[in-house]
Design a protein around this motif. Structure first.
Motif, PDB file in Angstrom:
ATOM      1  N   ALA A  63      29.195  47.689  44.051  1.00  0.00           N
ATOM      2  CA  ALA A  63      29.065  46.858  45.146  1.00  0.00           C
ATOM      3  C   ALA A  63      28.756  45.991  44.128  1.00  0.00           C
ATOM      4  O   ALA A  63      29.162  44.722  44.480  1.00  0.00           O
ATOM      5  CB  ALA A  63      27.806  47.301  45.655  1.00  0.00           C
ATOM      6  N   LEU A  64      28.700  46.252  42.355  1.00  0.00           N
ATOM      7  CA  LEU A  64      28.529  45.448  41.466  1.00  0.00           C
ATOM      8  C   LEU A  64      30.026  44.975  41.066  1.00  0.00           C
ATOM      9  O   LEU A  64      30.237  43.669  41.136  1.00  0.00           O
ATOM     10  CB  LEU A  64      27.632  45.842  40.511  1.00  0.00           C
ATOM     11  CG  LEU A  64      26.022  45.855  40.367  1.00  0.00           C
ATOM     12  CD1 LEU A  64      25.318  46.682  39.196  1.00  0.00           C
ATOM     13  CD2 LEU A  64      25.152  44.653  40.438  1.00  0.00           C
ATOM     14  N   VAL A  65      30.756  45.449  40.923  1.00  0.00           N
ATOM     15  CA  VAL A  65      31.751  45.204  40.202  1.00  0.00           C
ATOM     16  C   VAL A  65      32.977  43.969  41.597  1.00  0.00           C
ATOM     17  O   VAL A  65      33.293  43.594  42.406  1.00  0.00           O
ATOM     18  CB  VAL A  65      32.621  46.176  40.700  1.00  0.00           C
ATOM     19  CG1 VAL A  65      34.354  45.835  39.283  1.00  0.00           C
ATOM     20  CG2 VAL A  65      32.824  47.485  39.304  1.00  0.00           C
TER      21      VAL A  65
ATOM     22  N   ALA B 271      35.615  52.349  39.494  1.00  0.00           N
ATOM     23  CA  ALA B 271      35.753  51.007  40.566  1.00  0.00           C
ATOM     24  C   ALA B 271      36.451  50.214  40.191  1.00  0.00           C
ATOM     25  O   ALA B 271      36.742  48.676  41.027  1.00  0.00           O
ATOM     26  CB  ALA B 271      34.481  50.044  40.605  1.00  0.00           C
ATOM     27  N   GLY B 272      37.394  50.096  39.185  1.00  0.00           N
ATOM     28  CA  GLY B 272      38.334  49.163  38.693  1.00  0.00           C
ATOM     29  C   GLY B 272      37.815  48.064  38.183  1.00  0.00           C
ATOM     30  O   GLY B 272      38.141  46.669  37.689  1.00  0.00           O
ATOM     31  N   GLY B 273      36.273  47.978  37.371  1.00  0.00           N
ATOM     32  CA  GLY B 273      35.654  46.761  36.354  1.00  0.00           C
ATOM     33  C   GLY B 273      36.528  46.223  35.124  1.00  0.00           C
ATOM     34  O   GLY B 273      36.020  45.016  35.363  1.00  0.00           O
ATOM     35  N   PRO B 274      37.069  46.713  34.324  1.00  0.00           N
ATOM     36  CA  PRO B 274      38.004  46.300  33.645  1.00  0.00           C
ATOM     37  C   PRO B 274      38.813  44.963  34.407  1.00  0.00           C
ATOM     38  O   PRO B 274      39.289  43.693  34.384  1.00  0.00           O
ATOM     39  CB  PRO B 274      39.049  47.173  32.489  1.00  0.00           C
ATOM     40  CG  PRO B 274      38.039  48.591  32.642  1.00  0.00           C
ATOM     41  CD  PRO B 274      37.671  48.511  34.111  1.00  0.00           C
ATOM     42  N   SER B 275      39.339  45.410  35.223  1.00  0.00           N
ATOM     43  CA  SER B 275      40.502  44.634  35.607  1.00  0.00           C
ATOM     44  C   SER B 275      39.759  43.465  36.528  1.00  0.00           C
ATOM     45  O   SER B 275      40.310  42.488  36.584  1.00  0.00           O
ATOM     46  CB  SER B 275      41.537  45.153  36.721  1.00  0.00           C
ATOM     47  OG  SER B 275      41.980  44.335  37.948  1.00  0.00           O
ATOM     48  N   VAL B 276      38.852  43.364  37.431  1.00  0.00           N
ATOM     49  CA  VAL B 276      38.270  42.744  37.634  1.00  0.00           C
ATOM     50  C   VAL B 276      37.567  41.703  36.654  1.00  0.00           C
ATOM     51  O   VAL B 276      37.531  40.562  37.051  1.00  0.00           O
ATOM     52  CB  VAL B 276      36.722  42.775  38.461  1.00  0.00           C
ATOM     53  CG1 VAL B 276      36.072  42.002  38.572  1.00  0.00           C
ATOM     54  CG2 VAL B 276      37.328  44.211  39.910  1.00  0.00           C
ATOM     55  N   ILE B 277      36.980  41.986  35.879  1.00  0.00           N
ATOM     56  CA  ILE B 277      36.352  41.443  34.190  1.00  0.00           C
ATOM     57  C   ILE B 277      37.968  40.626  34.186  1.00  0.00           C
ATOM     58  O   ILE B 277      37.501  39.653  33.569  1.00  0.00           O
ATOM     59  CB  ILE B 277      35.489  42.191  33.418  1.00  0.00           C
ATOM     60  CG1 ILE B 277      34.793  43.521  33.772  1.00  0.00           C
ATOM     61  CG2 ILE B 277      35.276  41.186  32.202  1.00  0.00           C
ATOM     62  CD1 ILE B 277      33.905  41.972  33.626  1.00  0.00           C
ATOM     63  N   ARG B 278      38.890  41.445  33.646  1.00  0.00           N
ATOM     64  CA  ARG B 278      39.620  40.290  33.639  1.00  0.00           C
ATOM     65  C   ARG B 278      40.502  39.468  34.142  1.00  0.00           C
ATOM     66  O   ARG B 278      40.662  38.170  33.529  1.00  0.00           O
ATOM     67  CB  ARG B 278      41.480  41.661  32.539  1.00  0.00           C
ATOM     68  CG  ARG B 278      42.075  40.739  32.447  1.00  0.00           C
ATOM     69  CD  ARG B 278      42.677  41.113  30.841  1.00  0.00           C
ATOM     70  NE  ARG B 278      42.088  39.184  30.591  1.00  0.00           N
ATOM     71  CZ  ARG B 278      41.422  38.635  29.595  1.00  0.00           C
ATOM     72  NH1 ARG B 278      41.172  39.876  28.277  1.00  0.00           N
ATOM     73  NH2 ARG B 278      41.062  37.503  29.443  1.00  0.00           N
TER      74      ARG B 278
ATOM     75  N   LEU C  23      31.912  40.461  41.942  1.00  0.00           N
ATOM     76  CA  LEU C  23      32.039  40.042  41.150  1.00  0.00           C
ATOM     77  C   LEU C  23      33.468  39.234  42.309  1.00  0.00           C
ATOM     78  O   LEU C  23      34.335  38.051  41.197  1.00  0.00           O
ATOM     79  CB  LEU C  23      32.747  40.770  39.938  1.00  0.00           C
ATOM     80  CG  LEU C  23      31.335  40.619  38.921  1.00  0.00           C
ATOM     81  CD1 LEU C  23      32.129  41.546  37.656  1.00  0.00           C
ATOM     82  CD2 LEU C  23      30.896  39.929  38.660  1.00  0.00           C
ATOM     83  N   GLU C  24      34.536  40.129  42.316  1.00  0.00           N
ATOM     84  CA  GLU C  24      35.551  39.229  43.434  1.00  0.00           C
ATOM     85  C   GLU C  24      35.112  38.848  44.179  1.00  0.00           C
ATOM     86  O   GLU C  24      35.894  37.879  45.055  1.00  0.00           O
ATOM     87  CB  GLU C  24      36.465  40.968  43.854  1.00  0.00           C
ATOM     88  CG  GLU C  24      37.136  41.420  42.887  1.00  0.00           C
ATOM     89  CD  GLU C  24      37.493  42.330  43.072  1.00  0.00           C
ATOM     90  OE1 GLU C  24      38.723  42.689  42.785  1.00  0.00           O
ATOM     91  OE2 GLU C  24      36.827  43.640  43.660  1.00  0.00           O
TER      92      GLU C  24
END
Length: 161
Positions: A7-9, A51-58, A12-13
């Motif tokens: 949910a947090l990740v 959750a794909g966090g690094p891609s979301v951050i990038r 961000l999207e």
């Protein structure tokens, strides 16, 4: 807890105000930073990666969506960058950044080739009747273009141990 991390990740999207995005980034930092009293350990790191966090951050760092200037001013951008540099996240974050860089360089090479591929008429354009190159169909990626949204979707599944 996996659902909380997802949910947090995901948030961000989504469309957020700069303050909401900073709150989300802060919550992620607390869970992922080993020096935080709320550190979720290796499990939180794995959940973030899955959750794909690094891609979301990038994507957030590269995107100019929303009020990115206010996010830069309120410290959100710096916080997102710091999340990407945390020990349990950095390898995947760097792999995502490297793949993005490779795609951008490929698009630059393609643009360069297009600019220097002068046909018999002296103009840089294709003389193909069907406008297809190298067997690509009409739905294929346009040469010389990097879709950041498509790249983001492709990179979500990247996880490096």
């Amino acid at each position: 807890r996996l659902h909380a991390m997802q949910a947090l990740v995901r948030s961000l999207e989504m469309k957020q105000t700069p303050d909401e995005r900073k709150e989300t980034a802060t919550a992620l930092m607390e869970l992922l930073d080993p020096s935080s009293s709320k550190y979720g350990g290796r499990q939180a790191e794995e959940e973030f990666l899955l959750a794909g966090g690094p891609s979301v951050i990038r994507y957030r760092l590269d995107s100019m969506e929303g009020d990115w200037m206010a996010e830069a001013r309120n410290g959100t951008t710096d916080l997102l960058d710091r999340i990407g540099r945390l020990p349990g996240v950095q390898r995947t974050f760097d792999a995502v950044a490297e793949i993005k860089e490779q795609r951008v360089m490929q698009a630059c090479r393609e643009l360069h080739e297009q600019a220097h591929s002068h046909g018999p008429c002296g103009h840089a354009h294709s003389h193909n009747d069907d406008d297809e190159e190298e067997g690509e169909d009409a739905g294929a990626r346009q040469r010389g273009v990097v879709s950041i949204a498509d790249l983001h979707q492709d990179m979500k599944s990247i996880v490096r141990d």
